[in-house]
Motif scaffolding. Structure first.
Motif, PDB file in Angstrom:
ATOM      1  N   GLN A  35       0.923  -1.115  -0.073  1.00 26.13           N
ATOM      2  CA  GLN A  35      -0.005   0.058   0.149  1.00 26.13           C
ATOM      3  C   GLN A  35       0.634   1.255   0.113  1.00 26.13           C
ATOM      4  O   GLN A  35       0.448   2.255  -0.533  1.00 26.13           O
ATOM      5  CB  GLN A  35      -0.848   0.063   1.027  1.00 26.13           C
ATOM      6  CG  GLN A  35      -2.044  -1.041   1.178  1.00 26.13           C
ATOM      7  CD  GLN A  35      -2.857  -0.953   0.023  1.00 26.13           C
ATOM      8  OE1 GLN A  35      -3.143   0.129  -0.446  1.00 26.13           O
ATOM      9  NE2 GLN A  35      -3.343  -1.882  -0.729  1.00 26.13           N
ATOM     10  N   SER A  38       1.855   1.868  -3.451  1.00 32.32           N
ATOM     11  CA  SER A  38       0.805   2.440  -4.005  1.00 32.32           C
ATOM     12  C   SER A  38       0.367   3.797  -4.073  1.00 32.32           C
ATOM     13  O   SER A  38       0.168   4.616  -4.968  1.00 32.32           O
ATOM     14  CB  SER A  38      -0.559   1.620  -3.639  1.00 32.32           C
ATOM     15  OG  SER A  38      -0.577   0.317  -4.224  1.00 32.32           O
ATOM     16  N   SER A  39       0.467   4.108  -2.642  1.00 29.53           N
ATOM     17  CA  SER A  39       0.475   5.631  -2.271  1.00 29.53           C
ATOM     18  C   SER A  39       1.230   6.648  -3.041  1.00 29.53           C
ATOM     19  O   SER A  39       1.087   7.508  -3.616  1.00 29.53           O
ATOM     20  CB  SER A  39       0.406   5.777  -0.983  1.00 29.53           C
ATOM     21  OG  SER A  39      -0.539   5.123  -0.174  1.00 29.53           O
ATOM     22  N   CYS A  42       0.441   7.009  -6.882  1.00 30.36           N
ATOM     23  CA  CYS A  42      -0.459   7.877  -7.008  1.00 30.36           C
ATOM     24  C   CYS A  42      -0.091   9.292  -6.835  1.00 30.36           C
ATOM     25  O   CYS A  42      -0.873   9.858  -7.539  1.00 30.36           O
ATOM     26  CB  CYS A  42      -1.624   7.571  -5.754  1.00 30.36           C
ATOM     27  SG  CYS A  42      -2.683   6.114  -5.770  1.00 30.36           S
ATOM     28  N   LEU A  62     -10.817  -0.362 -10.278  1.00 30.16           N
ATOM     29  CA  LEU A  62     -10.893  -0.761  -8.740  1.00 30.16           C
ATOM     30  C   LEU A  62      -9.895  -2.006  -8.791  1.00 30.16           C
ATOM     31  O   LEU A  62     -10.160  -2.952  -9.629  1.00 30.16           O
ATOM     32  CB  LEU A  62     -12.193  -1.264  -8.372  1.00 30.16           C
ATOM     33  CG  LEU A  62     -13.249  -0.229  -8.455  1.00 30.16           C
ATOM     34  CD1 LEU A  62     -14.567  -0.566  -8.036  1.00 30.16           C
ATOM     35  CD2 LEU A  62     -12.883   1.239  -7.542  1.00 30.16           C
ATOM     36  N   PRO A  63      -8.784  -1.952  -7.979  1.00 30.50           N
ATOM     37  CA  PRO A  63      -7.825  -3.181  -8.057  1.00 30.50           C
ATOM     38  C   PRO A  63      -8.500  -4.479  -7.597  1.00 30.50           C
ATOM     39  O   PRO A  63      -9.144  -4.348  -6.520  1.00 30.50           O
ATOM     40  CB  PRO A  63      -6.708  -2.479  -7.025  1.00 30.50           C
ATOM     41  CG  PRO A  63      -7.516  -1.606  -5.982  1.00 30.50           C
ATOM     42  CD  PRO A  63      -8.629  -0.965  -6.984  1.00 30.50           C
ATOM     43  N   GLU A  67      -2.900  -6.052  -7.759  1.00 28.19           N
ATOM     44  CA  GLU A  67      -2.943  -4.836  -8.794  1.00 28.19           C
ATOM     45  C   GLU A  67      -2.519  -3.499  -7.857  1.00 28.19           C
ATOM     46  O   GLU A  67      -2.869  -3.508  -6.876  1.00 28.19           O
ATOM     47  CB  GLU A  67      -4.005  -4.645  -9.598  1.00 28.19           C
ATOM     48  CG  GLU A  67      -4.351  -5.362 -10.613  1.00 28.19           C
ATOM     49  CD  GLU A  67      -5.590  -5.208 -11.421  1.00 28.19           C
ATOM     50  OE1 GLU A  67      -5.718  -5.713 -12.430  1.00 28.19           O
ATOM     51  OE2 GLU A  67      -6.456  -4.369 -10.809  1.00 28.19           O
ATOM     52  N   SER A  69      -2.967   0.035  -6.622  1.00 28.22           N
ATOM     53  CA  SER A  69      -4.115   0.642  -6.354  1.00 28.22           C
ATOM     54  C   SER A  69      -4.145   2.285  -6.793  1.00 28.22           C
ATOM     55  O   SER A  69      -3.418   2.976  -6.327  1.00 28.22           O
ATOM     56  CB  SER A  69      -4.653   0.729  -4.872  1.00 28.22           C
ATOM     57  OG  SER A  69      -5.735   1.413  -4.645  1.00 28.22           O
ATOM     58  N   LEU A  71      -6.736   4.222  -5.956  1.00 23.60           N
ATOM     59  CA  LEU A  71      -7.843   4.667  -5.392  1.00 23.60           C
ATOM     60  C   LEU A  71      -7.667   6.215  -4.597  1.00 23.60           C
ATOM     61  O   LEU A  71      -8.421   7.057  -4.726  1.00 23.60           O
ATOM     62  CB  LEU A  71      -8.293   3.798  -4.261  1.00 23.60           C
ATOM     63  CG  LEU A  71      -8.980   2.523  -4.839  1.00 23.60           C
ATOM     64  CD1 LEU A  71      -9.321   1.528  -3.840  1.00 23.60           C
ATOM     65  CD2 LEU A  71     -10.537   2.918  -5.197  1.00 23.60           C
ATOM     66  N   THR A 114     -14.393  -7.844 -10.860  1.00 27.44           N
ATOM     67  CA  THR A 114     -14.279  -6.623 -10.635  1.00 27.44           C
ATOM     68  C   THR A 114     -15.728  -6.068 -10.010  1.00 27.44           C
ATOM     69  O   THR A 114     -16.643  -7.022 -10.321  1.00 27.44           O
ATOM     70  CB  THR A 114     -13.882  -5.813 -11.867  1.00 27.44           C
ATOM     71  OG1 THR A 114     -14.822  -6.057 -12.892  1.00 27.44           O
ATOM     72  CG2 THR A 114     -12.562  -6.293 -12.421  1.00 27.44           C
ATOM     73  N   PRO A 131      -4.558  -0.933 -15.936  1.00 31.16           N
ATOM     74  CA  PRO A 131      -3.814  -1.909 -14.998  1.00 31.16           C
ATOM     75  C   PRO A 131      -3.022  -2.759 -15.929  1.00 31.16           C
ATOM     76  O   PRO A 131      -3.177  -2.843 -17.095  1.00 31.16           O
ATOM     77  CB  PRO A 131      -5.001  -2.652 -14.379  1.00 31.16           C
ATOM     78  CG  PRO A 131      -6.146  -2.634 -15.250  1.00 31.16           C
ATOM     79  CD  PRO A 131      -6.008  -1.160 -16.011  1.00 31.16           C
TER      80      PRO A 131
END
Length: 211
Positions: A35, A38-39, A42, A62-63, A67, A69, A71, A114, A131
């Motif tokens: 995570q 991922s952040s 992003c 939406l992962p 995958e 993310s 979000l 999904t 993705p």
């Protein structure tokens, strides 16, 4: 860094090379899953979108499974006034369609594990956040084999055009991705380390979050 066969003339050889690359890429993605990564990706993605003119509507995803993310980026770009949509599979051999998403949107199960908005306006995106299992520095993308994004990119480029940004862990980079007729190259890839842009000579540049 793993090496996948490329420029293979025989279609069967290309298919086998992609299957081997998918197995390798899936393993590397699971190992890289985080995570925190991922952040960070992003942050790069948000900065890239903000610096790209003409993007009012963008598609994300939406992962599932391991995958990376998007979000955090979806919520922030929505806050910044972008319209966000999610891909919807409407047929096994058809391009994707895109239904509007907002924070708190009611979702329902869809194909391949999904979720998609249960209702909402159909939109045509200016930019696709895509993705992937693996990518290389020529902009080649290895997906899951269904061809949905390739068909969709071709259809959108036949109209007003669309920009494509893959999202991946840096560990998903391959030296070469096997490619075949109909495979569509990406315009950029956002990882936890950088945004890699691909120009017409298939060379890359890097940038990062500002301020």
């Amino acid at each position: 860094m793993p090496v996948a066969e490329s420029n293979v003339k025989n279609g069967c050889d290309t298919t086998r090379a992609k299957q081997a690359a998918r197995a390798d890429a899936s393993s590397r993605r699971r190992a890289a899953f985080s995570q925190c990564k991922s952040s960070r990706a992003c942050e790069f993605l948000i900065d890239h979108v903000r610096g790209t003119p003409g993007v009012a509507v963008l598609s994300a995803y939406l992962p599932i499974k391991s995958e990376i993310s998007p979000l955090n980026a979806m919520h922030e770009l929505y806050r910044l006034g972008k319209r966000i949509c999610l891909p919807v599979v409407v047929g096994s051999e058809l391009p994707l369609r895109f239904r509007e998403w907002r924070p708190g949107t009611n979702l329902e199960p869809s194909a391949f594990g999904t979720s998609v908005p249960a209702r909402g306006e159909w939109l045509s995106p200016d930019l696709l956040i895509v993705p992937l299992l693996a990518f290389d520095r020529r902009g080649n993308r290895l997906g899951y084999g269904g061809g949905f994004y390739d068909r969709t990119i071709a259809e959108l480029n036949a109209g007003n055009g669309v920009l494509t940004v893959g999202m991946a862990f840096a560990e998903q980079e391959f030296d070469n991705i096997p490619s075949a007729a109909g495979d569509r190259r990406l315009d950029a890839v956002a990882t936890q380390d950088e945004v890699i842009r691909f120009d017409n000579r298939r060379r890359s540049e890097q940038d990062g979050p500002k301020g």
